[in-house]
Design a protein around this motif. Structure first.
Motif, PDB file in Angstrom:
ATOM      1  N   PRO A   1       0.830  -1.210   0.000  1.00 24.08           N
ATOM      2  CA  PRO A   1       0.000   0.000   0.000  1.00 24.08           C
ATOM      3  C   PRO A   1       0.864   1.259   0.000  1.00 24.08           C
ATOM      4  O   PRO A   1       1.856   1.338   0.736  1.00 24.08           O
ATOM      5  CB  PRO A   1      -0.802  -0.123   1.296  1.00 24.08           C
ATOM      6  CG  PRO A   1      -0.787  -1.580   1.634  1.00 24.08           C
ATOM      7  CD  PRO A   1       0.540  -2.076   1.162  1.00 24.08           C
ATOM      8  N   VAL A   2       0.493   2.249  -0.809  1.00 22.55           N
ATOM      9  CA  VAL A   2       1.257   3.493  -0.926  1.00 22.55           C
ATOM     10  C   VAL A   2       0.353   4.682  -0.629  1.00 22.55           C
ATOM     11  O   VAL A   2      -0.693   4.854  -1.268  1.00 22.55           O
ATOM     12  CB  VAL A   2       1.872   3.646  -2.339  1.00 22.55           C
ATOM     13  CG1 VAL A   2       2.574   5.000  -2.470  1.00 22.55           C
ATOM     14  CG2 VAL A   2       2.849   2.510  -2.629  1.00 22.55           C
ATOM     15  N   LEU A   3       0.781   5.490   0.346  1.00 26.38           N
ATOM     16  CA  LEU A   3       0.105   6.743   0.668  1.00 26.38           C
ATOM     17  C   LEU A   3       1.004   7.882   0.206  1.00 26.38           C
ATOM     18  O   LEU A   3       2.131   8.024   0.680  1.00 26.38           O
ATOM     19  CB  LEU A   3      -0.137   6.856   2.173  1.00 26.38           C
ATOM     20  CG  LEU A   3      -0.683   8.189   2.687  1.00 26.38           C
ATOM     21  CD1 LEU A   3      -2.063   8.472   2.103  1.00 26.38           C
ATOM     22  CD2 LEU A   3      -0.740   8.204   4.208  1.00 26.38           C
ATOM     23  N   VAL A   4       0.538   8.670  -0.746  1.00 20.86           N
ATOM     24  CA  VAL A   4       1.328   9.752  -1.328  1.00 20.86           C
ATOM     25  C   VAL A   4       1.120  11.045  -0.537  1.00 20.86           C
ATOM     26  O   VAL A   4      -0.003  11.421  -0.211  1.00 20.86           O
ATOM     27  CB  VAL A   4       0.945   9.952  -2.810  1.00 20.86           C
ATOM     28  CG1 VAL A   4       1.399  11.306  -3.312  1.00 20.86           C
ATOM     29  CG2 VAL A   4       1.550   8.844  -3.664  1.00 20.86           C
ATOM     30  N   LEU A   5       2.247  11.729  -0.255  1.00 22.30           N
ATOM     31  CA  LEU A   5       2.222  13.060   0.359  1.00 22.30           C
ATOM     32  C   LEU A   5       2.832  14.041  -0.624  1.00 22.30           C
ATOM     33  O   LEU A   5       3.839  13.739  -1.265  1.00 22.30           O
ATOM     34  CB  LEU A   5       3.072  13.085   1.634  1.00 22.30           C
ATOM     35  CG  LEU A   5       2.714  12.140   2.771  1.00 22.30           C
ATOM     36  CD1 LEU A   5       3.707  12.313   3.915  1.00 22.30           C
ATOM     37  CD2 LEU A   5       1.299  12.380   3.251  1.00 22.30           C
ATOM     38  N   THR A   6       2.238  15.223  -0.749  1.00 24.40           N
ATOM     39  CA  THR A   6       2.823  16.198  -1.649  1.00 24.40           C
ATOM     40  C   THR A   6       2.421  17.611  -1.283  1.00 24.40           C
ATOM     41  O   THR A   6       1.352  17.834  -0.708  1.00 24.40           O
ATOM     42  CB  THR A   6       2.407  15.929  -3.112  1.00 24.40           C
ATOM     43  OG1 THR A   6       3.035  16.896  -3.950  1.00 24.40           O
ATOM     44  CG2 THR A   6       0.903  16.011  -3.268  1.00 24.40           C
ATOM     45  N   ALA A   7       3.292  18.556  -1.612  1.00 26.30           N
ATOM     46  CA  ALA A   7       2.974  19.968  -1.448  1.00 26.30           C
ATOM     47  C   ALA A   7       2.243  20.478  -2.677  1.00 26.30           C
ATOM     48  O   ALA A   7       1.722  21.588  -2.689  1.00 26.30           O
ATOM     49  CB  ALA A   7       4.250  20.767  -1.215  1.00 26.30           C
ATOM     50  N   LYS A   8       2.218  19.677  -3.733  1.00 25.39           N
ATOM     51  CA  LYS A   8       1.532  20.074  -4.951  1.00 25.39           C
ATOM     52  C   LYS A   8       0.023  19.968  -4.735  1.00 25.39           C
ATOM     53  O   LYS A   8      -0.457  19.095  -4.016  1.00 25.39           O
ATOM     54  CB  LYS A   8       1.951  19.182  -6.117  1.00 25.39           C
ATOM     55  CG  LYS A   8       3.444  19.232  -6.420  1.00 25.39           C
ATOM     56  CD  LYS A   8       3.799  18.338  -7.591  1.00 25.39           C
ATOM     57  CE  LYS A   8       3.350  18.935  -8.903  1.00 25.39           C
ATOM     58  NZ  LYS A   8       3.783  18.134 -10.070  1.00 25.39           N
ATOM     59  N   ASN A   9      -0.714  20.852  -5.354  1.00 25.27           N
ATOM     60  CA  ASN A   9      -2.161  20.861  -5.194  1.00 25.27           C
ATOM     61  C   ASN A   9      -2.846  20.661  -6.537  1.00 25.27           C
ATOM     62  O   ASN A   9      -2.249  20.852  -7.591  1.00 25.27           O
ATOM     63  CB  ASN A   9      -2.626  22.193  -4.587  1.00 25.27           C
ATOM     64  CG  ASN A   9      -2.190  22.343  -3.150  1.00 25.27           C
ATOM     65  OD1 ASN A   9      -2.355  21.432  -2.364  1.00 25.27           O
ATOM     66  ND2 ASN A   9      -1.616  23.487  -2.811  1.00 25.27           N
TER      67      ASN A   9
ATOM     68  N   ASP B   1      -3.686   6.066  -1.823  1.00 22.21           N
ATOM     69  CA  ASP B   1      -4.321   7.207  -1.166  1.00 22.21           C
ATOM     70  C   ASP B   1      -3.421   8.419  -1.338  1.00 22.21           C
ATOM     71  O   ASP B   1      -2.265   8.298  -1.760  1.00 22.21           O
ATOM     72  CB  ASP B   1      -4.560   6.918   0.319  1.00 22.21           C
ATOM     73  CG  ASP B   1      -5.703   7.739   0.914  1.00 22.21           C
ATOM     74  OD1 ASP B   1      -6.187   8.666   0.232  1.00 22.21           O
ATOM     75  OD2 ASP B   1      -6.088   7.463   2.063  1.00 22.21           O
ATOM     76  N   PHE B   2      -3.937   9.603  -0.989  1.00 22.38           N
ATOM     77  CA  PHE B   2      -3.284  10.858  -1.331  1.00 22.38           C
ATOM     78  C   PHE B   2      -3.575  11.889  -0.241  1.00 22.38           C
ATOM     79  O   PHE B   2      -4.728  12.040   0.181  1.00 22.38           O
ATOM     80  CB  PHE B   2      -3.843  11.329  -2.674  1.00 22.38           C
ATOM     81  CG  PHE B   2      -3.257  12.599  -3.221  1.00 22.38           C
ATOM     82  CD1 PHE B   2      -3.682  13.835  -2.773  1.00 22.38           C
ATOM     83  CD2 PHE B   2      -2.292  12.553  -4.213  1.00 22.38           C
ATOM     84  CE1 PHE B   2      -3.163  15.011  -3.282  1.00 22.38           C
ATOM     85  CE2 PHE B   2      -1.771  13.716  -4.736  1.00 22.38           C
ATOM     86  CZ  PHE B   2      -2.195  14.950  -4.270  1.00 22.38           C
ATOM     87  N   LEU B   3      -2.553  12.590   0.242  1.00 18.97           N
ATOM     88  CA  LEU B   3      -2.731  13.681   1.202  1.00 18.97           C
ATOM     89  C   LEU B   3      -1.893  14.870   0.763  1.00 18.97           C
ATOM     90  O   LEU B   3      -0.716  14.716   0.444  1.00 18.97           O
ATOM     91  CB  LEU B   3      -2.284  13.261   2.610  1.00 18.97           C
ATOM     92  CG  LEU B   3      -3.301  12.562   3.517  1.00 18.97           C
ATOM     93  CD1 LEU B   3      -2.641  12.202   4.834  1.00 18.97           C
ATOM     94  CD2 LEU B   3      -4.527  13.423   3.746  1.00 18.97           C
ATOM     95  N   SER B   4      -2.503  16.058   0.749  1.00 20.26           N
ATOM     96  CA  SER B   4      -1.775  17.282   0.402  1.00 20.26           C
ATOM     97  C   SER B   4      -1.223  17.933   1.667  1.00 20.26           C
ATOM     98  O   SER B   4      -1.896  17.960   2.702  1.00 20.26           O
ATOM     99  CB  SER B   4      -2.701  18.275  -0.311  1.00 20.26           C
ATOM    100  OG  SER B   4      -3.116  17.763  -1.553  1.00 20.26           O
ATOM    101  N   LYS B   5      -0.003  18.453   1.567  1.00 19.75           N
ATOM    102  CA  LYS B   5       0.588  19.187   2.680  1.00 19.75           C
ATOM    103  C   LYS B   5       0.012  20.609   2.688  1.00 19.75           C
ATOM    104  O   LYS B   5      -0.177  21.184   1.619  1.00 19.75           O
ATOM    105  CB  LYS B   5       2.106  19.263   2.516  1.00 19.75           C
ATOM    106  CG  LYS B   5       2.805  17.920   2.449  1.00 19.75           C
ATOM    107  CD  LYS B   5       4.283  18.119   2.143  1.00 19.75           C
ATOM    108  CE  LYS B   5       4.998  16.806   1.948  1.00 19.75           C
ATOM    109  NZ  LYS B   5       6.413  16.977   1.556  1.00 19.75           N
ATOM    110  N   PRO B   6      -0.224  21.203   3.864  1.00 20.47           N
ATOM    111  CA  PRO B   6      -0.115  20.579   5.192  1.00 20.47           C
ATOM    112  C   PRO B   6      -1.289  19.645   5.448  1.00 20.47           C
ATOM    113  O   PRO B   6      -2.379  19.854   4.922  1.00 20.47           O
ATOM    114  CB  PRO B   6      -0.153  21.784   6.130  1.00 20.47           C
ATOM    115  CG  PRO B   6      -0.963  22.801   5.390  1.00 20.47           C
ATOM    116  CD  PRO B   6      -0.638  22.612   3.929  1.00 20.47           C
TER     117      PRO B   6
END
Length: 222
Positions: free
Chosen positions: A74-82, A97-102
């Motif tokens: 399983p891969v959860l992506v974090l990024t500052a890109k919107n 799954d995907f989460l944007s910073k912050p």
């Protein structure tokens, strides 16, 4: 349970790894995409937390290569890109799954638990030895109807033994499953946690015990 964190922002990586270790996970950390890909290929991780903007190889390509290899981690992506296009590309590359910073740390850990639960399809949701039940997804351990109060490391050691009931598990294998690869301490640290677990199991009158296998490690047996 081991996680892989691929994040090149040093302060965030330190903060996340510290929090996840406090939750009871062993965490391998790298800030380079190529190194992250090789660590993920080596296996043994319950999930990968992956930044997109990485030196060496970006997160899109890391994820895409893992899926081309047939790696189901399983891969959860974090990024500052919107933006919806970045999210769509991450998911199309094979991210789960995907989460944007912050982002909220509470949401991050909840999503990780959900990914890990889905990633354990085909394995029992809970591990049972005698009247002891260890639930890795819920991070809960019970003897009969009594919940045991365990530290994060105690839970990790017990989970490692419960995954191989009535089998001898080497100390080095327990250390590798519960502590980080960067751990430089004495292998005998495992003895300390086994001793604490024995006392708690005895106090709860558990119908199982942790036996010492001389010259090798330990065995959890009914």
């Amino acid at each position: 349970m081991r996680l892989l964190l691929v994040e090149d922002e040093a302060r965030l990586a330190r903060s996340l790894s510290r929090g996840l270790r406090a939750e009871g996970y062993a965490v391998d950390v790298t800030g380079d995409g190529l190194a992250g890909l090789e660590l993920a290929r080596a296996g043994g991780h319950a999930a990968v937390v992956l930044d997109l903007m990485l030196p060496g190889l970006n997160g899109f390509r890391v994820c895409r290569q893992l899926r081309q290899d047939g790696n189901p981690v399983p891969v959860l992506v974090l990024t500052a890109k919107n933006g919806e296009y970045d999210e769509a590309e991450a998911l199309d590359s094979g991210a789960d799954d995907f989460l944007s910073k912050p982002f909220s740390y509470v949401v991050l850990t909840a999503r990780l638990r959900a990914l890990i639960r889905r990633g354990t399809t085909g394995r029992p949701a809970a591990l049972a030895v005698g009247d002891l039940t260890v639930d890795p997804a819920a991070r809960r351990c019970t003897v009969g109807s009594t919940q045991l109060r365990l530290t994060a490391k105690e839970f990790g050691v017990l989970e490692c033994l419960a995954r191989r009931p009535d089998q001898a598990v080497p100390k080095a294998e327990i250390l590798g499953a519960v502590w980080d690869h960067a751990f430089q301490g004495d292998l005998n640290i495992v003895e300390v946690y086994v001793g604490a677990l024995r006392r708690k199991l005895q106090a709860a009158r558990a119908r199982c015990a942790i036996e010492t296998v001389r010259g090798l490690g330990y065995r959890l047996t009914p």
